[in-house]
Motif scaffolding. Structure first.
Motif, mmCIF file in Angstrom:
data_model
loop_
_atom_site.group_PDB
_atom_site.id
_atom_site.type_symbol
_atom_site.label_atom_id
_atom_site.label_comp_id
_atom_site.label_asym_id
_atom_site.label_seq_id
_atom_site.Cartn_x
_atom_site.Cartn_y
_atom_site.Cartn_z
ATOM 1 N N ASN A 14 5.481 13.346 -5.995
ATOM 2 C CA ASN A 14 5.194 12.385 -4.932
ATOM 3 C C ASN A 14 5.026 13.081 -3.586
ATOM 4 O O ASN A 14 4.207 12.666 -2.755
ATOM 5 C CB ASN A 14 6.322 11.347 -4.850
ATOM 6 C CG ASN A 14 6.252 10.316 -5.956
ATOM 7 O OD1 ASN A 14 5.440 9.402 -5.950
ATOM 8 N ND2 ASN A 14 7.113 10.478 -6.952
ATOM 9 N N SER A 17 1.564 14.637 -3.569
ATOM 10 C CA SER A 17 0.532 13.612 -3.384
ATOM 11 C C SER A 17 0.501 13.140 -1.936
ATOM 12 O O SER A 17 -0.577 12.910 -1.370
ATOM 13 C CB SER A 17 0.782 12.435 -4.328
ATOM 14 O OG SER A 17 1.982 11.766 -4.002
ATOM 15 N N THR A 18 1.678 13.004 -1.297
ATOM 16 C CA THR A 18 1.708 12.657 0.128
ATOM 17 C C THR A 18 1.090 13.765 0.963
ATOM 18 O O THR A 18 0.318 13.510 1.900
ATOM 19 C CB THR A 18 3.166 12.409 0.576
ATOM 20 O OG1 THR A 18 3.744 11.374 -0.215
ATOM 21 C CG2 THR A 18 3.218 12.012 2.047
ATOM 22 N N THR A 218 -3.003 6.852 -9.744
ATOM 23 C CA THR A 218 -3.620 6.840 -8.409
ATOM 24 C C THR A 218 -3.265 8.109 -7.638
ATOM 25 O O THR A 218 -4.124 8.707 -6.979
ATOM 26 C CB THR A 218 -3.162 5.610 -7.612
ATOM 27 O OG1 THR A 218 -1.724 5.543 -7.618
ATOM 28 C CG2 THR A 218 -3.722 4.347 -8.211
ATOM 29 N N ARG A 219 -1.998 8.525 -7.725
ATOM 30 C CA ARG A 219 -1.598 9.733 -7.015
ATOM 31 C C ARG A 219 -2.190 10.982 -7.673
ATOM 32 O O ARG A 219 -2.528 11.950 -6.980
ATOM 33 C CB ARG A 219 -0.072 9.821 -6.947
ATOM 34 C CG ARG A 219 0.541 8.745 -6.037
ATOM 35 C CD ARG A 219 2.031 8.928 -5.866
ATOM 36 N NE ARG A 219 2.584 7.960 -4.940
ATOM 37 C CZ ARG A 219 2.671 8.133 -3.622
ATOM 38 N NH1 ARG A 219 2.241 9.262 -3.085
ATOM 39 N NH2 ARG A 219 3.200 7.210 -2.845
ATOM 40 N N VAL A 285 -5.937 6.621 1.154
ATOM 41 C CA VAL A 285 -4.785 5.883 1.687
ATOM 42 C C VAL A 285 -4.819 4.419 1.260
ATOM 43 O O VAL A 285 -3.774 3.794 1.050
ATOM 44 C CB VAL A 285 -4.762 5.994 3.229
ATOM 45 C CG1 VAL A 285 -3.832 4.960 3.856
ATOM 46 C CG2 VAL A 285 -4.322 7.389 3.641
ATOM 47 N N LEU A 288 -2.658 3.325 -1.583
ATOM 48 C CA LEU A 288 -1.208 3.479 -1.474
ATOM 49 C C LEU A 288 -0.530 2.317 -0.774
ATOM 50 O O LEU A 288 0.700 2.262 -0.725
ATOM 51 C CB LEU A 288 -0.879 4.785 -0.730
ATOM 52 C CG LEU A 288 -1.430 6.063 -1.360
ATOM 53 C CD1 LEU A 288 -1.048 7.265 -0.516
ATOM 54 C CD2 LEU A 288 -0.935 6.223 -2.790
ATOM 55 N N TYR A 330 9.344 14.004 1.638
ATOM 56 C CA TYR A 330 9.650 13.077 0.538
ATOM 57 C C TYR A 330 10.981 13.429 -0.130
ATOM 58 O O TYR A 330 11.787 12.529 -0.431
ATOM 59 C CB TYR A 330 8.527 13.080 -0.494
ATOM 60 C CG TYR A 330 8.718 12.009 -1.545
ATOM 61 C CD1 TYR A 330 8.244 10.728 -1.333
ATOM 62 C CD2 TYR A 330 9.413 12.279 -2.726
ATOM 63 C CE1 TYR A 330 8.445 9.731 -2.284
ATOM 64 C CE2 TYR A 330 9.613 11.291 -3.674
ATOM 65 C CZ TYR A 330 9.125 10.011 -3.444
ATOM 66 O OH TYR A 330 9.337 9.028 -4.379
#
Length: 389
Positions: A14, A17-18, A218-219, A285, A288, A330
């Motif tokens: 995560n 991905s961010t 999606t990520r 974006v 998300l 994260y």
């Protein structure tokens, strides 16, 4: 032990991905800032325009029905890039070109543009759009015609003073006429202040199961998209003639101009390219969370952090900084590090204090401030004659 490792894997995934979203946005900003030294505060709003373009393309593909509506993402990526690149081109030609070498004025001007774009998406409807198109046609069309006169430099200020209020009055009158004649007075804004949602296609729903965790498709798609954009930008800058010109102007603008490189055209192309990358980031974006007029403001500060920490104008610096900052933010904010260091109570208490989104950002800012004390030019500082000068 296995659960801890899986949780760490989920946190790193995560975080990466961010960081990929930050990298997509920072790529354009790093190129623009590195070449022209422009602090573009409207970069986040370009992301917002890319997200809204994705929303409109999604609604258009819904009219086509199955199976076409499941492939709107690819059309949305192209449309988001083209729309934001065009807006960036107009912004460079109409505003920034006159403010080179004046960073404070550029910052204030682009901040004003960001506020205008935010209000635009909140208020735009058919009457509003018609008024803007009429005003642009009259004002810029009139300027284009008058520029052909031999005494243009003499009458330039007078022409602007006359065309500006005249075009505004005509566009306002026509808008009022359309509203009254076609009963468009009660027309609601297309988007409004509330957020709109972009639904991922069927093939991006769900996730890849690993143990008792799931990696969202999606990520994964965002990570793959980021890798493709980085490779594309690298090949463009290193292998294409215009990429060579951009790198030459970045190293030495004066010498490039003496060698016949059209530096103003390079500036416009670079700004359009950076803006287009912001549009692609906005498209990512939109998967998300909800898209609103404040979407860009949620990422602009982090994007600037990536550029500064990585080193201005350095592609590899932006990549490393985005991934490190995104992952760190994260892992700390989600509490993953608390579980990893649970046996060490003082350390666990320390990370527990920062285990929220807002406090994780505070910790990250503090670390960046401390880092810049030792390396003010970032991880990968620029080298060359312009730096020595």
């Amino acid at each position: 032990m296995l659960d801890v490792l899986l949780r760490l894997l989920d946190g790193v995934f995560n975080g990466v991905s961010t960081g990929s979203v930050l990298l997509l946005a920072a790529l354009g900003l790093a190129i623009v800032f590195g070449l022209m030294g422009v602090i573009n505060m409207a970069h986040g709003e370009l992301m917002m325009l890319g997200a809204y373009t994705t929303y409109l393309v999604q609604n258009g593909f819904k009219l086509l029905g199955d199976p076409w509506q499941d492939f709107y993402v690819f059309a949305a990526l192209i449309a988001a890039f083209l729309v934001t690149a065009f807006v960036g081109f107009l912004l460079e030609r109409g505003v920034i070109r006159f403010l080179y070498g004046r960073p404070l004025e550029t910052l204030l001007a682009t901040w004003g543009v960001s506020l205008i774009l935010q209000q635009f998406v909140r208020s735009v409807n058919w009457v509003f759009l018609a008024g803007i198109l009429i005003f642009c046609g009259l004002f810029f069309g009139g300027m284009w015609v008058l520029q052909k006169r031999t005494n243009w430099q003499v009458i330039r200020n007078w022409a602007i003073a006359a065309l500006l209020p005249l075009s505004a009055a005509i566009s306002f009158s026509v808008g009022a006429f359309l509203a009254q004649t076609y009963k468009l007075t009660a027309t609601k804004p297309w988007f409004g202040a509330q957020g709109v949602d972009v639904t991922a296609p069927k093939w991006l729903r769900g996730g890849l199961p690993i143990g008792n965790i799931q990696l969202p498709y999606t990520r994964l798609f965002i990570i793959v998209l980021t890798i493709a954009c980085v490779i594309g930008i690298y090949l463009f800058l290193q292998r294409s003639p215009w990429g060579l010109r951009i790198r030459a102007v970045t190293q030495n603008r004066s010498m490039s101009s003496c060698l016949g490189i059209p530096t103003q055209t390079v500036d416009s192309l670079t700004f359009a390219l950076g803006s287009g990358l912001a549009g692609i980031a906005g498209c990512a974006v939109s998967f998300l969370g909800s898209v609103s007029s404040n979407t860009g403001q949620n990422y602009i500060v982090d994007t600037f952090m990536v550029v500064v920490v990585g080193g201005v104008g350095k592609l590899i610096g932006a990549i490393v900084a985005a991934l490190v900052l995104g992952t760190t933010n994260y892992l700390v904010g989600s509490g993953t590090l608390v579980a990893l260091v649970a046996p060490i109570k003082p350390l666990a208490d320390f990370f527990t204090f920062f285990s929220s989104t807002s406090m994780a950002r505070v910790m990250l800012f503090a670390l960046i401030v401390a880092f810049l004390q030792f390396r003010p030019a970032g991880l990968f500082p620029q080298k060359g004659r312009t730096v020595d000068a």
